[in-house]
Design a protein around this motif. Structure first.
Motif, PDB file in Angstrom:
ATOM      1  N   TYR A  73       0.813  -1.222   0.000  1.00 55.52           N
ATOM      2  CA  TYR A  73       0.000   0.000   0.000  1.00 55.52           C
ATOM      3  C   TYR A  73       0.843   1.267   0.000  1.00 55.52           C
ATOM      4  O   TYR A  73       0.306   2.365  -0.127  1.00 55.52           O
ATOM      5  N   GLY A  74       2.125   1.120   0.181  1.00 55.67           N
ATOM      6  CA  GLY A  74       2.994   2.295   0.186  1.00 55.67           C
ATOM      7  C   GLY A  74       2.796   3.181   1.390  1.00 55.67           C
ATOM      8  O   GLY A  74       3.022   4.383   1.338  1.00 55.67           O
ATOM      9  N   ILE A  75       2.373   2.606   2.517  1.00 57.49           N
ATOM     10  CA  ILE A  75       2.217   3.392   3.741  1.00 57.49           C
ATOM     11  C   ILE A  75       3.222   2.886   4.783  1.00 57.49           C
ATOM     12  O   ILE A  75       3.243   1.693   5.090  1.00 57.49           O
ATOM     13  N   PRO A  76       4.081   3.769   5.295  1.00 55.74           N
ATOM     14  CA  PRO A  76       5.067   3.284   6.271  1.00 55.74           C
ATOM     15  C   PRO A  76       4.403   2.741   7.541  1.00 55.74           C
ATOM     16  O   PRO A  76       3.474   3.362   8.063  1.00 55.74           O
ATOM     17  N   ILE A  77       4.838   1.587   7.981  1.00 52.23           N
ATOM     18  CA  ILE A  77       4.391   1.045   9.270  1.00 52.23           C
ATOM     19  C   ILE A  77       5.654   1.029  10.136  1.00 52.23           C
ATOM     20  O   ILE A  77       6.560   0.230   9.914  1.00 52.23           O
ATOM     21  N   ILE A  78       5.725   1.954  11.090  1.00 49.21           N
ATOM     22  CA  ILE A  78       6.997   2.221  11.757  1.00 49.21           C
ATOM     23  C   ILE A  78       7.406   1.073  12.690  1.00 49.21           C
ATOM     24  O   ILE A  78       8.532   0.630  12.678  1.00 49.21           O
ATOM     25  N   HIS A  79       6.478   0.614  13.511  1.00 49.46           N
ATOM     26  CA  HIS A  79       6.831  -0.411  14.494  1.00 49.46           C
ATOM     27  C   HIS A  79       5.896  -1.609  14.417  1.00 49.46           C
ATOM     28  O   HIS A  79       4.723  -1.478  14.061  1.00 49.46           O
ATOM     29  N   LYS A  80       6.454  -2.765  14.739  1.00 48.99           N
ATOM     30  CA  LYS A  80       5.665  -3.964  14.989  1.00 48.99           C
ATOM     31  C   LYS A  80       5.969  -4.338  16.433  1.00 48.99           C
ATOM     32  O   LYS A  80       7.139  -4.396  16.830  1.00 48.99           O
ATOM     33  N   ARG A  81       4.915  -4.570  17.198  1.00 51.20           N
ATOM     34  CA  ARG A  81       5.104  -4.765  18.633  1.00 51.20           C
ATOM     35  C   ARG A  81       4.247  -5.901  19.135  1.00 51.20           C
ATOM     36  O   ARG A  81       3.302  -6.329  18.476  1.00 51.20           O
ATOM     37  N   ILE A  82       4.562  -6.325  20.344  1.00 50.97           N
ATOM     38  CA  ILE A  82       3.780  -7.388  20.989  1.00 50.97           C
ATOM     39  C   ILE A  82       3.388  -6.894  22.374  1.00 50.97           C
ATOM     40  O   ILE A  82       4.186  -6.241  23.061  1.00 50.97           O
ATOM     41  N   SER A  83       2.155  -7.193  22.771  1.00 51.62           N
ATOM     42  CA  SER A  83       1.778  -6.967  24.173  1.00 51.62           C
ATOM     43  C   SER A  83       1.326  -8.308  24.742  1.00 51.62           C
ATOM     44  O   SER A  83       0.758  -9.131  24.023  1.00 51.62           O
ATOM     45  N   VAL A  84       1.613  -8.524  26.006  1.00 52.06           N
ATOM     46  CA  VAL A  84       1.244  -9.797  26.635  1.00 52.06           C
ATOM     47  C   VAL A  84       0.460  -9.544  27.924  1.00 52.06           C
ATOM     48  O   VAL A  84       0.441  -8.427  28.447  1.00 52.06           O
ATOM     49  N   THR A  85      -0.188 -10.596  28.404  1.00 52.25           N
ATOM     50  CA  THR A  85      -0.888 -10.545  29.680  1.00 52.25           C
ATOM     51  C   THR A  85       0.058  -9.994  30.756  1.00 52.25           C
ATOM     52  O   THR A  85       1.237 -10.385  30.785  1.00 52.25           O
ATOM     53  N   PRO A  86      -0.435  -9.094  31.617  1.00 55.30           N
ATOM     54  CA  PRO A  86       0.446  -8.605  32.677  1.00 55.30           C
ATOM     55  C   PRO A  86       1.165  -9.768  33.366  1.00 55.30           C
ATOM     56  O   PRO A  86       0.531 -10.719  33.817  1.00 55.30           O
ATOM     57  N   ILE A  87       2.477  -9.669  33.418  1.00 52.80           N
ATOM     58  CA  ILE A  87       3.283 -10.784  33.917  1.00 52.80           C
ATOM     59  C   ILE A  87       2.958 -11.091  35.390  1.00 52.80           C
ATOM     60  O   ILE A  87       3.035 -12.243  35.828  1.00 52.80           O
ATOM     61  N   ALA A  88       2.556 -10.077  36.148  1.00 57.80           N
ATOM     62  CA  ALA A  88       2.199 -10.328  37.552  1.00 57.80           C
ATOM     63  C   ALA A  88       1.047 -11.325  37.658  1.00 57.80           C
ATOM     64  O   ALA A  88       0.949 -12.064  38.636  1.00 57.80           O
ATOM     65  N   ILE A  89       0.201 -11.349  36.641  1.00 68.22           N
ATOM     66  CA  ILE A  89      -0.915 -12.310  36.631  1.00 68.22           C
ATOM     67  C   ILE A  89      -0.436 -13.649  36.071  1.00 68.22           C
ATOM     68  O   ILE A  89      -0.636 -14.704  36.678  1.00 68.22           O
ATOM     69  N   ALA A  90       0.215 -13.577  34.900  1.00 68.39           N
ATOM     70  CA  ALA A  90       0.618 -14.809  34.225  1.00 68.39           C
ATOM     71  C   ALA A  90       1.621 -15.611  35.054  1.00 68.39           C
ATOM     72  O   ALA A  90       1.616 -16.846  35.036  1.00 68.39           O
ATOM     73  N   ALA A  91       2.481 -14.916  35.802  1.00 63.92           N
ATOM     74  CA  ALA A  91       3.558 -15.608  36.537  1.00 63.92           C
ATOM     75  C   ALA A  91       3.225 -15.817  38.012  1.00 63.92           C
ATOM     76  O   ALA A  91       4.078 -16.280  38.775  1.00 63.92           O
ATOM     77  N   ASP A  92       2.005 -15.474  38.389  1.00 68.32           N
ATOM     78  CA  ASP A  92       1.653 -15.507  39.821  1.00 68.32           C
ATOM     79  C   ASP A  92       1.849 -16.895  40.440  1.00 68.32           C
ATOM     80  O   ASP A  92       2.157 -17.026  41.634  1.00 68.32           O
ATOM     81  N   ALA A  93       1.698 -17.945  39.608  1.00 68.21           N
ATOM     82  CA  ALA A  93       1.814 -19.305  40.138  1.00 68.21           C
ATOM     83  C   ALA A  93       3.266 -19.745  40.347  1.00 68.21           C
ATOM     84  O   ALA A  93       3.531 -20.747  41.022  1.00 68.21           O
ATOM     85  N   CYS A  94       4.227 -19.008  39.769  1.00 63.35           N
ATOM     86  CA  CYS A  94       5.632 -19.419  39.860  1.00 63.35           C
ATOM     87  C   CYS A  94       6.140 -19.312  41.300  1.00 63.35           C
ATOM     88  O   CYS A  94       5.910 -18.309  41.975  1.00 63.35           O
ATOM     89  N   LYS A  95       6.853 -20.324  41.710  1.00 65.48           N
ATOM     90  CA  LYS A  95       7.480 -20.289  43.047  1.00 65.48           C
ATOM     91  C   LYS A  95       8.848 -19.623  42.890  1.00 65.48           C
ATOM     92  O   LYS A  95       9.830 -20.263  42.521  1.00 65.48           O
ATOM     93  N   THR A  96       8.860 -18.329  43.123  1.00 62.42           N
ATOM     94  CA  THR A  96      10.097 -17.572  42.895  1.00 62.42           C
ATOM     95  C   THR A  96      10.042 -16.257  43.654  1.00 62.42           C
ATOM     96  O   THR A  96       8.979 -15.856  44.121  1.00 62.42           O
ATOM     97  N   ASP A  97      11.175 -15.571  43.752  1.00 61.14           N
ATOM     98  CA  ASP A  97      11.131 -14.242  44.347  1.00 61.14           C
ATOM     99  C   ASP A  97      11.551 -13.153  43.365  1.00 61.14           C
ATOM    100  O   ASP A  97      11.715 -11.995  43.724  1.00 61.14           O
ATOM    101  N   THR A  98      11.740 -13.535  42.082  1.00 61.71           N
ATOM    102  CA  THR A  98      12.043 -12.513  41.062  1.00 61.71           C
ATOM    103  C   THR A  98      11.498 -12.936  39.694  1.00 61.71           C
ATOM    104  O   THR A  98      11.522 -14.113  39.343  1.00 61.71           O
ATOM    105  N   TYR A  99      11.010 -11.938  38.950  1.00 64.05           N
ATOM    106  CA  TYR A  99      10.530 -12.205  37.587  1.00 64.05           C
ATOM    107  C   TYR A  99      11.525 -11.718  36.524  1.00 64.05           C
ATOM    108  O   TYR A  99      11.177 -11.637  35.347  1.00 64.05           O
ATOM    109  N   VAL A 100      12.726 -11.394  36.939  1.00 63.56           N
ATOM    110  CA  VAL A 100      13.718 -10.944  35.951  1.00 63.56           C
ATOM    111  C   VAL A 100      13.918 -11.996  34.838  1.00 63.56           C
ATOM    112  O   VAL A 100      13.977 -11.638  33.656  1.00 63.56           O
TER     113      VAL A 100
END
Lengths: 89, 453
Positions: free
Chosen positions: B67-94
């Motif tokens: 179409y000849g229209i610049p599309i500057i960025h392609k990005r991804i968004s995911v479920t908030p990690i605090a929710i998705a990783a809540d079940a992990c037995k850990t003390d850091t999400y790094v």
């Protein structure tokens, strides 16, 4: 699918011939051409039917761009829908 | 039937007025990745993202070329990690942030958002781990963006989190001090954060979204500015009409791109975010639109009214052009990402206090503002509390993305490059402390307007 080809650059002999030859070689059918010269600058808008062509649009765009650069004109080929959506409801 | 004038107008918008589609953002749910073992969780996350978004960049590039229209960025968004990783037995999400970064690089996107927590009413264990992981996560990754929603019109403001985020922003700045606190440019604190925002750094995939969606953020301040250049002396009715028509045209292009991307990726279309997103390039500025309306320097009296008119007209025009509108939708006023805003700060016409007023009527909030590195955590928390209050009471999204650059003083410049731009250090004028106010903690109760049932 219709293609809108716009050509802009300094006028010289053979611009239309070159563009139409590339399109013909790739079985792209020209539907309308509108061309004029303004202050020595060549402007052309060409609408073509690309459905019968076997070449991929991106390849055709590349050929037009490269050949255009050889004779110092800018050639852009775009799917017509970008103009349709913007200017008609 | 398209006319020659239409074709020339569209191509002029693209080539001269910098019309572009700012981003195609694929939202991906990570709710099905949960696992008590964090290594396994990270593998699940990596696999789901790289499988779901395998063709995202290629599809964006194909549409751009066709179409000849610049599309500057392609990005991804995911479920908030605090929710998705809540079940992990850990003390850091790094490690999760590192897995997101690796997946984003593998598929070739520009940013990945969703290292996030939604805590407007209180913290879960996962929320606490996430917030404490933010500084290290942003320091050890390149593409990961983080956000925390700490207030809403429905729930009030979590003032414990307001206090903590002041400290987290300071720590993030410290850990990325060799990059001029770049980590803080990837961290947003929200009130009323939408779950379908395609723009960074605040994008995350809301919990009420489908498994995968494609959303598009449009842009085009240059096109609006150009349209207004022909209306010297015209009254505001005419100005609003012109902005609406221009926004309609811009949004129709966004809708076309979204529809095509959705079809080609086999992923449902989410929303179009009707935004005027500026860039540091000349001719792509929201501040310059305000000045075109007759304000000599952006920030002078009248600026808020001009921005209100602009923001409203953009929505009215864009709304008709898209089947689903959402996200932040409005005019962004980031300082370092807008050539006119940068200039306004340099010449002294625009201050952080005026920007706060402008956030009452713009799409989001205090955005990409570099401040002195020795600004206290409590002062930053005070700024966050004020912004959150504006959002809560006015039922709108507000946010704070400030960058306390270590070692930098008012008058100095910082440069981030690319879309993040460059910016002079903006003075925080009041020298008085907010310490005791911020130290109170607890929750500011939900406002009376939350009781709408």
């Amino acid at each position: 699918m219709k293609l809108v080809v716009t050509v802009v650059g300094k006028d010289r002999v053979g611009i239309i011939a070159m563009v139409s030859q590339i399109l013909a070689e790739n079985n792209v059918n020209i539907l309308s051409i509108n061309q004029n010269i303004m202050d020595g600058f060549f402007n052309m808008i060409l609408i073509a039917e690309i459905s019968e062509s076997k070449i991929k649009l991106t390849e055709l765009q590349k050929i037009l761009k490269e050949r255009g650069e050889e004779i110092n004109v800018q050639i852009k080929a775009q799917h017509e829908d970008i103009f349709n959506v913007m200017h008609s409801v | 039937m398209i006319t020659i004038d239409d074709i020339l107008e569209t191509n002029r918008m693209i080539t001269e007025n910098k019309l572009d589609v700012r981003t195609i953002t694929m939202g991906i749910s990570l709710r099905d990745c949960a696992h008590p073992n964090i290594s396994q969780f990270c593998r699940n996350v990596y696999d789901k993202i790289t499988t779901s978004a395998e063709f995202l960049v290629k599809t964006g590039e194909d549409i751009e070329a066709e179409y000849g229209i610049p599309i500057i960025h392609k990005r991804i968004s995911v479920t908030p990690i605090a929710i998705a990783a809540d079940a992990c037995k850990t003390d850091t999400y790094v490690p999760v942030a590192e897995a997101l970064d690796k997946a984003a690089k593998e598929v070739g996107v520009n940013f990945i958002g969703g290292f996030s927590a939604l805590v407007e009413k209180g913290f879960t264990n996962g929320d606490r781990i996430l917030i404490n992981s933010i500084p290290q996560a942003l320091a050890s990754t390149d593409l990961v963006c983080s956000s925390v929603n700490l207030g809403s019109t429905k729930s009030g403001i979590n003032m414990d989190c307001v206090r903590e985020m002041g400290e987290i922003i300071k720590r993030t700045a410290e850990l990325t001090r060799d990059q001029q606190a770049l980590g803080c440019a990837k961290l947003v604190v929200f009130c009323n954060a939408p779950g379908d925002n395609p723009f960074m750094a605040g994008a995350f995939h809301g919990v009420s979204e489908a498994d995968k969606v494609v959303s598009v953020g449009v842009s085009g301040p240059g096109v609006v500015k150009h349209a207004l250049e022909d209306l010297k002396g015209a009254d505001f009715t005419e100005i609003a009409e012109t902005i609406k028509k221009t926004a309609f045209k811009i949004t129709r292009v966004g809708q076309l791109v979204a529809r095509e991307a959705s079809k080609r990726l086999g992923v449902p279309f989410g929303i179009i975010d009707l935004s005027l997103a500026p860039t540091p390039a000349v001719g792509d500025s929201v501040a310059r639109i305000i000045e075109e309306l007759g304000i000599e320097g952006c920030g002078a009296p009248g600026t808020t009214a001009a921005l209100a008119l602009l923001n409203d007209a953009v929505k009215k025009g864009g709304l008709m052009a898209s089947s689903h509108v959402g996200g932040l939708s409005g005019a962004f006023i980031p300082v370092s990402e807008d050539e006119g805003m940068i200039h306004a700060v340099q010449q002294g016409s625009l201050s952080i206090e005026k920007l706060e007023a402008m956030t009452c009527v713009c799409s989001v909030g205090l955005d990409m503002i570099a401040i002195e590195g020795d600004t206290s955590a409590a002062t930053i928390s005070g700024i966050i509390a004020d912004e959150a209050a504006i959002g809560m009471i006015n039922n709108k999204t507000t946010a704070v993305r400030v960058i306390p650059v270590p070692g930098k003083k008012v008058g100095e410049m910082v440069e981030y490059g690319g879309l993040l731009g460059y910016c002079p250090i903006v003075p925080v004028r009041s020298q008085y402390s907010s310490e005791a106010f911020i130290a109170r903690g607890g929750r500011i109760p939900a406002p009376i307007r939350s009781l709408t049932n």
